[in-house]
Design an enzyme around this catalytic site. Structure first.
Site, PDB file in Angstrom:
ATOM      1  N   GLU A   1       0.813  -1.203   0.000  1.00 24.43           N
ATOM      2  CA  GLU A   1       0.000   0.000   0.000  1.00 24.43           C
ATOM      3  C   GLU A   1       0.854   1.264   0.000  1.00 24.43           C
ATOM      4  OE1 GLU A   1      -2.531  -0.161   3.451  1.00 24.43           O
ATOM      5  OE2 GLU A   1      -2.739  -2.330   3.271  1.00 24.43           O
TER       6      GLU A   1
ATOM      7  N   SER B   1      10.231   5.581  15.878  1.00 28.00           N
ATOM      8  CA  SER B   1       9.012   5.191  16.580  1.00 28.00           C
ATOM      9  C   SER B   1       9.325   5.002  18.055  1.00 28.00           C
ATOM     10  CB  SER B   1       8.452   3.892  15.991  1.00 28.00           C
ATOM     11  OG  SER B   1       8.061   4.086  14.649  1.00 28.00           O
TER      12      SER B   1
ATOM     13  N   CYS C   1       4.799  -4.970  15.871  1.00 24.78           N
ATOM     14  CA  CYS C   1       4.329  -3.988  16.856  1.00 24.78           C
ATOM     15  C   CYS C   1       2.855  -4.235  17.153  1.00 24.78           C
ATOM     16  CB  CYS C   1       4.536  -2.568  16.336  1.00 24.78           C
ATOM     17  SG  CYS C   1       6.275  -2.148  16.085  1.00 24.78           S
TER      18      CYS C   1
ATOM     19  N   CYS D   1      -1.651   1.802   7.990  1.00 28.11           N
ATOM     20  CA  CYS D   1      -0.870   0.817   7.242  1.00 28.11           C
ATOM     21  C   CYS D   1      -1.426  -0.591   7.406  1.00 28.11           C
ATOM     22  CB  CYS D   1       0.583   0.827   7.730  1.00 28.11           C
ATOM     23  SG  CYS D   1       1.425   2.365   7.420  1.00 28.11           S
TER      24      CYS D   1
ATOM     25  N   CYS E   1       5.830  -7.288   7.717  1.00 27.35           N
ATOM     26  CA  CYS E   1       6.877  -6.736   8.573  1.00 27.35           C
ATOM     27  C   CYS E   1       7.244  -7.744   9.649  1.00 27.35           C
ATOM     28  CB  CYS E   1       6.377  -5.438   9.219  1.00 27.35           C
ATOM     29  SG  CYS E   1       7.622  -4.540  10.183  1.00 27.35           S
TER      30      CYS E   1
ATOM     31  N   GLY F   1       6.209  -2.237   6.466  1.00 28.32           N
ATOM     32  CA  GLY F   1       7.581  -2.703   6.584  1.00 28.32           C
ATOM     33  C   GLY F   1       8.484  -1.795   7.394  1.00 28.32           C
TER      34      GLY F   1
ATOM     35  N   CYS G   1       3.108   8.407   1.372  1.00 27.28           N
ATOM     36  CA  CYS G   1       3.636   7.430   2.336  1.00 27.28           C
ATOM     37  C   CYS G   1       3.864   6.127   1.585  1.00 27.28           C
ATOM     38  CB  CYS G   1       2.631   7.250   3.471  1.00 27.28           C
ATOM     39  SG  CYS G   1       3.156   6.079   4.731  1.00 27.28           S
TER      40      CYS G   1
ATOM     41  N   CYS H   1       0.060  -2.259  15.115  1.00 30.53           N
ATOM     42  CA  CYS H   1       0.215  -2.112  13.661  1.00 30.53           C
ATOM     43  C   CYS H   1      -0.406  -3.288  12.915  1.00 30.53           C
ATOM     44  CB  CYS H   1       1.695  -1.999  13.309  1.00 30.53           C
ATOM     45  SG  CYS H   1       1.997  -1.845  11.534  1.00 30.53           S
TER      46      CYS H   1
END
Length: 349
Positions: free
Chosen positions: A94, A213, A118, A332, A114, A159, A107, A121
């Site tokens: 995306e 982050s 997290c 995301c 990934c 990612g 973005c 996410c």
């Protein structure tokens, strides 16, 4: 099955020079080719009209531009557009186009899924499938209708960019090189959870802005939210960052998603001030938007404002990032997850 051709998109000038030399073409054609790719942004080798017909045919035997249009898009009432791309392997990634007055930000993603997992996410819930090539990273910019309106690029999509650093650095070279897009590094921000080797290499090899982050100033809690904390703690990250001068060329920022009743009290604001004391940086406060099967909520705007004001009053510049594209699930991983699930459902029915 037709022979698979090699994409030119994502090649550096030196790589194009190697291709030109190998095909026995005049050396000056390398600069002509990169101009067609990164300045004029053509979609066919046939459009490279200042190359001789013979050289175009020679190039087409094994090479192609390599640009592919998005397969789906969702448009928000606020102008945000979410694009879904399909890689040659059949995976989904995306990109999100975000217009905001005189800015137009894209973005972009750097991986399919990934490894960081997290808690907050959606991409992390997919697990890791593959890392994108420079072609696939740049195609997200190359193939959208708004490409010539863009003022900024942020590597904050699917990612972890530092887990695919070779491809990301190659993309950054092309975006900032005179032969490429010729963008200022100040127009590009790369976001990371903080991987030591990647962080140190990025700081040495790129002048683009850095966003880390953070999400909690307490290592134990950050570990619960972000498992990467186990391997490379926020205190180690900040110790490395203290050795770099961020006052002139590049901007250092920390991303801080604010969760209701988790990290939104003044205790956290005070700890952030201690943690970041002496660093030339800013904090971007982001209100969390719920994702399926995650027991976290976004805090209210009153708490966000109080948190921001406390930080700013105590010497840490903080901003609240405006929520965009909520009606199209612009966070995301939401669109690609939905597409993958729809395909699974189709297979089982």
């Amino acid at each position: 099955m037709a022979d698979v051709k090699i994409p030119l998109l994502g090649k550096t000038l030196s790589e194009i020079q190697g291709i030109v030399h190998g095909l026995g073409m005049p050396g000056f054609t390398a600069k002509q080719i990169v101009a067609w790719l990164y300045d004029k942004k053509v979609f066919s080798i046939d459009d490279m009209t200042n190359l001789s017909l013979k050289n175009r045919e020679r190039l087409k035997e094994n090479y192609e531009i390599g640009a592919t249009a998005p397969i789906h898009e969702m448009r928000s009432v606020d102008g945000t557009v979410k694009y879904l791309f399909c890689t040659p392997e059949g995976d989904y990634i995306e990109s999100v186009y975000i217009p905001d007055e005189d800015r137009a930000t894209l973005c972009v993603s750097s991986q399919v899924g990934c490894k960081m997992n997290c808690k907050f996410c959606m991409t992390g819930k997919q697990g890791y499938t593959n890392s994108l090539t420079p072609t696939q990273i740049l195609n997200q910019i190359y193939s959208i209708p708004e490409r010539d309106k863009l003022t900024n690029i942020v590597f904050m999509g699917m990612g972890e960019p530092f887990d695919n650093l070779d491809a990301v650095l190659r993309s950054l070279e092309i975006l900032t090189a005179d032969y490429g897009y010729a963008w200022s590094p100040k127009r590009i921000t790369v976001s990371t959870v903080g991987l030591r080797k990647g962080l140190e290499r990025f700081l040495e090899e790129s002048d683009c802005h850095l966003a880390v982050s953070l999400h909690s100033p307490f290592p134990a809690q950050r570990r619960e939210l972000m498992p990467a904390e186990k391997a490379f703690s926020i205190t180690e990250i900040i110790d490395i960052l203290r050795h770099y001068d961020f006052s002139k060329q590049r901007r250092l920022s920390f991303e801080y998603i604010v969760f209701k009743g988790v990290n939104d009290s003044m205790l956290y604001a005070k700890e952030l001030i201690k943690l970041l004391r002496g660093l030339d940086c800013r904090i971007n406060l982001i209100r969390f938007h719920a994702i399926p099967n995650v027991d976290l909520e976004g805090t209210d705007m009153e708490s966000m404002l109080a948190f921001r004001d406390y930080l700013t009053q105590h010497g840490v510049f903080a901003t609240i990032r405006a929520s965009r594209g909520e009606d199209i699930f612009a966070a995301c991983g939401m669109l690609s997850t939905a597409k993958r699930q729809a395909e699974k459902n189709k297979e089982t029915n």
